[in-house]
Design a protein around this motif. Structure first.
Motif, short mmCIF file in Angstrom:
data_model
loop_
_atom_site.label_atom_id
_atom_site.label_comp_id
_atom_site.label_asym_id
_atom_site.label_seq_id
_atom_site.Cartn_x
_atom_site.Cartn_y
_atom_site.Cartn_z
N LEU A 194 0.85 -1.18 0.00
CA LEU A 194 0.00 0.00 0.00
C LEU A 194 0.89 1.24 0.00
CD1 LEU A 194 -2.74 -0.96 2.60
CD2 LEU A 194 -2.97 -0.83 0.13
N PRO A 195 0.45 2.29 -0.66
CA PRO A 195 1.26 3.51 -0.64
C PRO A 195 1.25 4.12 0.76
CG PRO A 195 -0.81 3.89 -1.78
CD PRO A 195 -0.75 2.42 -1.46
N ASN A 196 2.25 4.91 1.02
CA ASN A 196 2.33 5.63 2.29
C ASN A 196 1.41 6.85 2.17
OD1 ASN A 196 2.94 7.06 4.56
ND2 ASN A 196 5.10 7.34 4.08
N PHE A 197 0.22 6.76 2.72
CA PHE A 197 -0.74 7.85 2.58
C PHE A 197 -0.37 9.08 3.41
CE2 PHE A 197 -3.35 4.23 1.18
CZ PHE A 197 -3.71 4.72 -0.06
N ALA A 198 0.62 8.95 4.28
CA ALA A 198 1.11 10.10 5.01
C ALA A 198 1.97 10.99 4.11
CB ALA A 198 1.92 9.65 6.23
N ASN A 199 2.43 10.42 2.99
CA ASN A 199 3.23 11.16 2.03
C ASN A 199 2.31 11.55 0.88
OD1 ASN A 199 4.83 11.90 -0.18
ND2 ASN A 199 6.46 10.47 0.33
N PRO A 200 1.94 12.82 0.78
CA PRO A 200 0.99 13.24 -0.27
C PRO A 200 1.44 12.92 -1.69
CG PRO A 200 1.39 15.02 1.30
CD PRO A 200 2.35 13.93 1.62
N ALA A 201 2.73 13.02 -1.96
CA ALA A 201 3.23 12.74 -3.32
C ALA A 201 3.04 11.27 -3.66
CB ALA A 201 4.70 13.13 -3.43
N GLU A 202 3.36 10.38 -2.72
CA GLU A 202 3.20 8.94 -2.95
C GLU A 202 1.72 8.58 -3.10
OE1 GLU A 202 4.35 4.68 -0.89
OE2 GLU A 202 5.47 6.47 -0.31
N ALA A 203 0.89 9.18 -2.27
CA ALA A 203 -0.55 8.93 -2.36
C ALA A 203 -1.10 9.41 -3.70
CB ALA A 203 -1.28 9.61 -1.20
N ALA A 204 -0.63 10.56 -4.15
CA ALA A 204 -1.10 11.10 -5.44
C ALA A 204 -0.66 10.20 -6.60
CB ALA A 204 -0.56 12.52 -5.63
N ARG A 205 0.59 9.71 -6.55
CA ARG A 205 1.05 8.80 -7.60
C ARG A 205 0.22 7.52 -7.62
NH1 ARG A 205 6.12 11.02 -6.26
NH2 ARG A 205 6.50 9.47 -4.64
N ALA A 206 -0.10 7.00 -6.44
CA ALA A 206 -0.91 5.78 -6.37
C ALA A 206 -2.31 6.05 -6.93
CB ALA A 206 -0.99 5.29 -4.93
N TRP A 207 -2.88 7.19 -6.58
CA TRP A 207 -4.20 7.54 -7.09
C TRP A 207 -4.16 7.69 -8.61
CZ3 TRP A 207 -5.92 11.71 -9.91
CH2 TRP A 207 -7.29 11.77 -10.11
N ALA A 208 -3.12 8.36 -9.11
CA ALA A 208 -3.00 8.58 -10.55
C ALA A 208 -2.85 7.25 -11.30
CB ALA A 208 -1.82 9.50 -10.85
N ALA A 209 -2.05 6.36 -10.76
CA ALA A 209 -1.87 5.05 -11.40
C ALA A 209 -3.19 4.28 -11.43
CB ALA A 209 -0.81 4.24 -10.66
N GLU A 210 -3.92 4.31 -10.34
CA GLU A 210 -5.22 3.64 -10.28
C GLU A 210 -6.20 4.28 -11.26
OE1 GLU A 210 -7.96 0.81 -9.05
OE2 GLU A 210 -5.85 0.93 -8.50
N TYR A 211 -6.20 5.61 -11.34
CA TYR A 211 -7.08 6.32 -12.25
C TYR A 211 -6.77 5.97 -13.70
CZ TYR A 211 -9.48 10.17 -14.57
OH TYR A 211 -10.30 10.91 -15.38
N GLU A 212 -5.48 5.95 -14.05
CA GLU A 212 -5.09 5.61 -15.42
C GLU A 212 -5.47 4.17 -15.76
OE1 GLU A 212 -0.93 6.56 -15.38
OE2 GLU A 212 -1.29 8.67 -15.83
N GLN A 213 -5.31 3.27 -14.80
CA GLN A 213 -5.68 1.87 -15.03
C GLN A 213 -7.19 1.76 -15.27
OE1 GLN A 213 -4.98 -0.78 -11.70
NE2 GLN A 213 -4.44 -2.44 -13.09
N LYS A 214 -7.96 2.51 -14.52
CA LYS A 214 -9.42 2.48 -14.69
C LYS A 214 -9.82 3.07 -16.04
CE LYS A 214 -13.74 3.72 -12.45
NZ LYS A 214 -14.39 4.38 -11.31
N GLN A 215 -9.17 4.17 -16.44
CA GLN A 215 -9.45 4.78 -17.74
C GLN A 215 -9.14 3.80 -18.87
OE1 GLN A 215 -11.35 7.30 -16.53
NE2 GLN A 215 -10.64 8.47 -18.26
N LEU A 216 -8.01 3.11 -18.77
CA LEU A 216 -7.63 2.13 -19.78
C LEU A 216 -8.65 1.00 -19.84
CD1 LEU A 216 -5.59 1.03 -21.83
CD2 LEU A 216 -4.37 -0.02 -19.93
N ALA A 217 -9.09 0.52 -18.69
CA ALA A 217 -10.08 -0.56 -18.65
C ALA A 217 -11.40 -0.09 -19.28
CB ALA A 217 -10.30 -1.02 -17.22
#
Length: 166
Positions: free
Chosen positions: A115-138
């Protein structure tokens, strides 16, 4: 049966994913094995903490669920509690797989996703962006498959119409 049971290294410890165990036991729905885990949680935690990760239900998205990585004792107990026709065979396979792991005869499958470190906003944002891109592709793939399916259905409809008119 060993091919159905995959061991993953979670923090250096061999674990079995609950959905893999469910498939080996012949349980059709993930919620069936998770009900066994929840009903017996206290006893299972007596053999170590239950490792829980957020699981994406599939490539098309949906509500994320929880997946459990079970250690040897927990996996054996779940197989025992499940009372399926395959339970006896699965328990024997679990014993063999974990013994092979201890002897160094097995290599771990892909480790559990971290799981991403949600205490780190940059890491959380990257995880969200990756998930968003995966959903868009699907979603794009789904639209493409639906269009292809509609085109094939139209052709089949025309062909069956021709056959009926003859």
């Amino acid at each position: 049966m060993n091919a159905l049971i995959t061991v993953s290294a979670v923090e250096g410890e061999p674990r079995v994913l609950d959905t893999d165990l469910a498939a080996a036991l012949g349980l059709e729905r993930h919620r069936d094995i998770r009900a066994v885990i929840h009903d017996n949680r206290a006893e299972l935690e007596g053999f170590g903490s239950l490792r829980v990760v957020t699981a994406n239900p599939g490539p098309l998205g949906g509500r994320p669920g929880k997946a459990f990585y079970l250690n040897e004792e927990q996996a054996l107990l779940v197989a025992m509690f499940s009372r399926t026709e395959r339970a006896k065979e699965v328990r024997a396979a679990l014993v063999r797989v974990f013994a092979a792991w201890r002897k160094g005869e097995l290599v771990a499958a892909n480790p559990a996703p971290a799981l991403p470190n949600f205490a780190n906003p940059a890491e959380a944002a990257r995880a969200w962006a990756a998930e968003y891109e995966q959903k868009q592709l699907a979603q794009a793939q789904l639209i493409e498959v639906q269009a292809e399916s509609a085109a094939k259905s139209a052709v089949i409809g025309k062909c069956s119409h021709v056959l009926i008119d003859m």
